[in-house]
Enzyme design. Structure first.
Site, PDB file in Angstrom:
ATOM      1  N   GLU A   1       1.074  -4.960 -13.150  1.00 47.69           N
ATOM      2  CA  GLU A   1      -0.279  -4.401 -13.225  1.00 47.69           C
ATOM      3  C   GLU A   1      -0.403  -3.764 -14.591  1.00 47.69           C
ATOM      4  O   GLU A   1       0.397  -2.894 -14.934  1.00 47.69           O
ATOM      5  CB  GLU A   1      -0.490  -3.384 -12.108  1.00 47.69           C
ATOM      6  CG  GLU A   1      -1.936  -3.092 -11.831  1.00 47.69           C
ATOM      7  CD  GLU A   1      -2.155  -2.031 -10.774  1.00 47.69           C
ATOM      8  OE1 GLU A   1      -1.207  -1.297 -10.455  1.00 47.69           O
ATOM      9  OE2 GLU A   1      -3.282  -1.922 -10.272  1.00 47.69           O
TER      10      GLU A   1
ATOM     11  N   ASP B   1       3.567  -2.555  -9.568  1.00 43.63           N
ATOM     12  CA  ASP B   1       2.493  -1.571  -9.502  1.00 43.63           C
ATOM     13  C   ASP B   1       2.504  -0.666 -10.736  1.00 43.63           C
ATOM     14  O   ASP B   1       3.541  -0.086 -11.071  1.00 43.63           O
ATOM     15  CB  ASP B   1       2.728  -0.725  -8.243  1.00 43.63           C
ATOM     16  CG  ASP B   1       1.576   0.189  -7.926  1.00 43.63           C
ATOM     17  OD1 ASP B   1       0.497  -0.325  -7.605  1.00 43.63           O
ATOM     18  OD2 ASP B   1       1.759   1.412  -8.011  1.00 43.63           O
TER      19      ASP B   1
ATOM     20  N   HIS C   1      -6.901  -5.446  -3.506  1.00 44.35           N
ATOM     21  CA  HIS C   1      -7.070  -4.351  -2.535  1.00 44.35           C
ATOM     22  C   HIS C   1      -7.643  -3.081  -3.169  1.00 44.35           C
ATOM     23  O   HIS C   1      -7.906  -2.109  -2.464  1.00 44.35           O
ATOM     24  CB  HIS C   1      -5.714  -4.054  -1.897  1.00 44.35           C
ATOM     25  CG  HIS C   1      -4.731  -3.544  -2.884  1.00 44.35           C
ATOM     26  ND1 HIS C   1      -4.235  -4.298  -3.930  1.00 44.35           N
ATOM     27  CD2 HIS C   1      -4.170  -2.327  -3.025  1.00 44.35           C
ATOM     28  CE1 HIS C   1      -3.422  -3.573  -4.654  1.00 44.35           C
ATOM     29  NE2 HIS C   1      -3.352  -2.371  -4.143  1.00 44.35           N
ATOM     30  N   ASP C   2      -7.781  -3.095  -4.510  1.00 42.87           N
ATOM     31  CA  ASP C   2      -8.360  -1.931  -5.197  1.00 42.87           C
ATOM     32  C   ASP C   2      -9.795  -2.168  -5.640  1.00 42.87           C
ATOM     33  O   ASP C   2     -10.455  -1.216  -6.085  1.00 42.87           O
ATOM     34  CB  ASP C   2      -7.558  -1.605  -6.466  1.00 42.87           C
ATOM     35  CG  ASP C   2      -6.160  -1.100  -6.171  1.00 42.87           C
ATOM     36  OD1 ASP C   2      -5.280  -1.302  -7.015  1.00 42.87           O
ATOM     37  OD2 ASP C   2      -5.954  -0.520  -5.082  1.00 42.87           O
TER      38      ASP C   2
HETATM   39  O1  TEU Z   1      -3.365   0.838  -8.641  1.00 42.71           O
HETATM   40  C1  TEU Z   1      -3.455   1.551  -9.866  1.00 42.71           C
HETATM   41  C2  TEU Z   1      -4.853   1.884 -10.129  1.00 42.71           C
HETATM   42  O2  TEU Z   1      -5.266   2.233 -11.189  1.00 42.71           O
HETATM   43  C3  TEU Z   1      -5.684   1.803  -8.897  1.00 42.71           C
HETATM   44  O3  TEU Z   1      -5.370   3.026  -8.279  1.00 42.71           O
HETATM   45  C4  TEU Z   1      -7.119   1.603  -9.136  1.00 42.71           C
HETATM   46  O4  TEU Z   1      -7.370   1.155 -10.414  1.00 42.71           O
HETATM   47  C5  TEU Z   1      -7.824   2.880  -8.829  1.00 42.71           C
HETATM   48  O5  TEU Z   1      -8.710   2.533  -7.841  1.00 42.71           O
HETATM   49  C6  TEU Z   1      -8.374   3.567 -10.009  1.00 42.71           C
HETATM   50  O6  TEU Z   1      -9.643   4.087  -9.689  1.00 42.71           O
HETATM   51  C7  TEU Z   1      -2.072   0.696  -8.088  1.00 42.71           C
HETATM   52  C8  TEU Z   1      -2.254   0.105  -6.696  1.00 42.71           C
HETATM   53  O7  TEU Z   1      -2.855  -1.182  -6.811  1.00 42.71           O
HETATM   54  C9  TEU Z   1      -3.114   1.054  -5.903  1.00 42.71           C
HETATM   55  O8  TEU Z   1      -3.429   0.516  -4.620  1.00 42.71           O
HETATM   56  C10 TEU Z   1      -2.353   2.353  -5.744  1.00 42.71           C
HETATM   57  O9  TEU Z   1      -3.173   3.287  -5.070  1.00 42.71           O
HETATM   58  C11 TEU Z   1      -1.946   2.925  -7.115  1.00 42.71           C
HETATM   59  O10 TEU Z   1      -1.416   1.954  -8.001  1.00 42.71           O
HETATM   60  C12 TEU Z   1      -0.858   3.963  -6.935  1.00 42.71           C
HETATM   61  O11 TEU Z   1       0.312   3.319  -6.510  1.00 42.71           O
END
Ligand code: TEU
Length: 608
Positions: A292, A223, A364-365
């Site tokens: 990521e 992450d 999931h994002d």
């Molecule tokens: O995501 C990082 C991130 O940038 C996301 O939060 C997404 O791009 C965001 O919607 C920006 O608007 C990771 C995980 O995938 C996410 O689910 C987590 O919330 C985040 O990190 C914090 O751990």
């Protein structure tokens, strides 16, 4: 790993002479969001035992590995991306014993298990953070603590060390009265950033990773791993602390500057990733590390994923997934196809000779791609466009990731009320953008949420047409943690697994093709007709085998573009249609006419 009869064309995945293909070069990874996948105990939340019960479905789909979003102990502020104990499973999801069973059963089916590693930050309820609140404890320097700005009283507005804002709203600095200082949180106030400059932090992370690898997991999705190295000056100060220069970056429309430019792809990232690789993976094989990669360019991806760098096997990049977003994520526009083609082409070209690509449109994002870039106006167009987008992605060079429900053509949630949303990012953004900064009207923000809220991909997996889509017992007397999409009676696994023309069956065929045709997994990529605004086409070449991939990414018929048409004989041979979202004869007819039907998608064998 189940053996498969391979259409083996070449031993050379990289021109750097790597003779043996790593397992993930011909693999497809399936992402599970456990909270929404399968509830086994009727509490409205998915759990590990529910995943175990659905392993036969995943084996039938043909995937090679599952990536679990976090199931560790957590207060669930950010649905588990705020971890309070890395070495335990949250009771919401089950127990360590359930996890051991999942690992064992998955391996028995030839499926590897990838855990989500969240180590840019912990939960504020983690023991490390609680200890760090004592400035004299050994953990004092495990997080980013800073005093109030000179001339301000701690806790008073404007006393924050700089003007950074958090991704999930408000200042990125939270005052802790117990310590009398502020701590940095890039995401939510309950997700304090770990200080990776501290070697004790890094060693504790590596020890935990080894603990999980020794327990049988096969790797990690990491992450926001490209944020772990912050840009500090020689005195360890973060930007803006000298204040005079206000070097913490420009203040944006929501009233804050951003920490992201000061942490994305930071100065010690390569060093930390190499150190991690050496400490955790150097004595192992058969694993996968995928990071990521916020802020990572295609060129930097080549370096980081070059096997010789000994950093990561692959990264999730973001320039393609943001092709329809300009400014903030909330101002999404219609996709201009050449923008997507250009981003994907850059990613593919950068790893032509070394390095590797991950391939994803969903997670999931992100909102669901069939709603975002496909056409859900009719069942037929939804099915066709879901298959077209799948073929488009899976025929690129790299490792494809399928997000739960994507293989069914599941759509965005269709929420119309703020009370339906659960994601703190969406709820906080509504408050900050509508009620505080007055940047959008409530109506406009609800439209933005309907398009891009992360909850669009977090509604329960649709297993059948019953009240809660088979996600949970409909007689449990409670509702799922988030509403089931009302289209589940028509879009669900029960209907699709037996239908040879379903989206599910098409994904199963794409996955099988990747396992059997090395031109699909390793063939060189070459984009065609870059400027065409409807048709996306490219070739894949390995040795003498050359495939032409053609997708009409539009709901209208489109001419075959010039370069694409030039590679096709007028009299096409239906035997050379490798895979398509319609009959080979229909494809041959479209080639003869030089005109593609709406969402027509096919792979045609040009040579050998
Ligand atoms: O995501 C990082 C991130 O940038 C996301 O939060 C997404 O791009 C965001 O919607 C920006 O608007 C990771 C995980 O995938 C996410 O689910 C987590 O919330 C985040 O990190 C914090 O751990």
């Amino acid at each position: 790993m189940t053996t498969r009869q391979r259409h083996h064309v070449s031993d050379d995945i990289h021109s750097n002479g790597a003779a043996v293909n790593p397992w993930w070069a011909n693999a497809v990874v399936y992402q599970i969001y456990p909270r929404s996948f399968q509830d086994s105990n009727g509490d409205g939340y998915g759990d590990v035992k529910g995943i175990i019960s659905r392993l036969p479905y995943l084996a039938d789909l043909g995937i090679d590995a599952i990536w679990l979003s976090p199931v560790y102990r957590s207060p669930q502020d950010d649905n588990g991306y705020d971890i309070s104990d890395y070495r335990d499973i949250d009771p919401l999801f089950g127990t360590l014993s359930d996890m051991d069973t999942l690992i064992e059963r998955s391996h028995g089916l030839g499926i590897k298990v990838i855990m989500d590693l969240v180590v840019n930050h912990t939960s504020d309820e983690h023991a490390w953070f609680q200890a760090s609140r004592d400035a004299h404890s050994p953990y004092a320097d495990w997080y980013w603590w800073r005093p109030a700005r000179e001339g301000f009283h701690p806790g008073e507005p404007g006393a924050e060390p700089n003007r950074w804002g958090a991704t999930f709203g408000g200042s990125a600095w939270q005052y802790d009265p117990q310590r009398g200082e502020y701590y940095l949180h890039t995401f939510s106030v309950k997700q304090p950033d770990l200080n990776w400059e501290n070697p004790h932090v890094r060693q504790a992370v590596y020890d935990m990773m080894n603990w999980w690898m020794d327990r049988g997991v096969d790797g990690f999705r990491m992450d926001v791993i490209t944020l772990i190295s912050k840009r500090v000056d020689v005195r360890g100060r973060l930007p803006g602390e000298d204040y005079g220069l206000f070097s913490d970056g420009p203040v944006g429309e929501e009233g804050y500057s951003s920490p992201w430019p000061f942490s994305m792809d930071g100065p010690r990232l390569d060093e930390f990733l190499r150190e991690m690789r050496s400490a955790v993976f150097s004595h192992r094989d058969g694993y996968l590390t995928v990071g990521e990669g916020q802020g990572i360019s295609p060129e930097r991806n080549e370096t980081i994923t070059d096997p010789a760098s000994r950093e990561l096997d692959m990264l999730f990049l973001f320039d393609h997934i943001g092709a329809d977003q300009h400014g903030t994520k909330w101002t999404i526009t219609d996709l201009h196809l050449p923008d997507l083609k250009s981003a994907m082409d850059e990613q593919q070209r950068a790893v032509r000779s070394k390095g590797w690509a991950s391939l994803y449109f969903n997670n999931h994002d992100q909102p669901r791609s069939v709603s975002r870039w496909g056409d859900t106006s009719t069942p037929e167009l939804r099915t066709r466009s879901a298959k077209a987008l799948a073929l488009l992605l899976h025929l690129h060079r790299g490792t494809p990731y399928v997000y739960q429900g994507e293989e069914l053509g599941m759509t965005n949630a269709g929420f119309t009320r703020l009370s339906q949303y659960r994601d703190l990012e969406s709820i906080n953004a509504f408050r900050q953008r509508v009620q505080e900064a007055h940047l959008q009207t409530a109506e406009s923000m609800m439209e933005s949420l309907a398009k891009v809220s992360r909850d669009n991909s977090r509604t329960p997996m649709q297993w059948d047409g019953t009240r809660f889509a088979g996600f949970m017992d409909e007689n449990a007397g409670i509702e799922p943690w988030i509403q089931v999409n009302p289209n589940s009676p028509s879009i669900n696994a029960e209907r699709e697994t037996e239908d040879p023309h379903s989206v599910f069956s098409f994904y199963r065929s794409l996955i099988a093709l990747r396992h059997t045709d090395d031109a699909v997994s390793c063939g060189e990529f070459a984009m065609l007709d870059m400027d065409d605004e409807s048709v996306y086409s490219f070739t894949r070449t390995l040795g003498e085998r050359r495939l032409l991939v053609v997708v009409n990414v539009s709901s209208h018929s489109s001419d075959l573009p010039v370069q694409t048409r030039g590679l096709l004989a007028r009299e096409a041979d239906p035997e050379r249609v490798v895979i398509a979202n319609e009959s080979a004869d229909a494809i041959v007819g479209e080639i003869a006419m030089g005109r593609l039907s709406a969402w027509s998608a096919f792979v045609y064998q040009i040579e050998k």
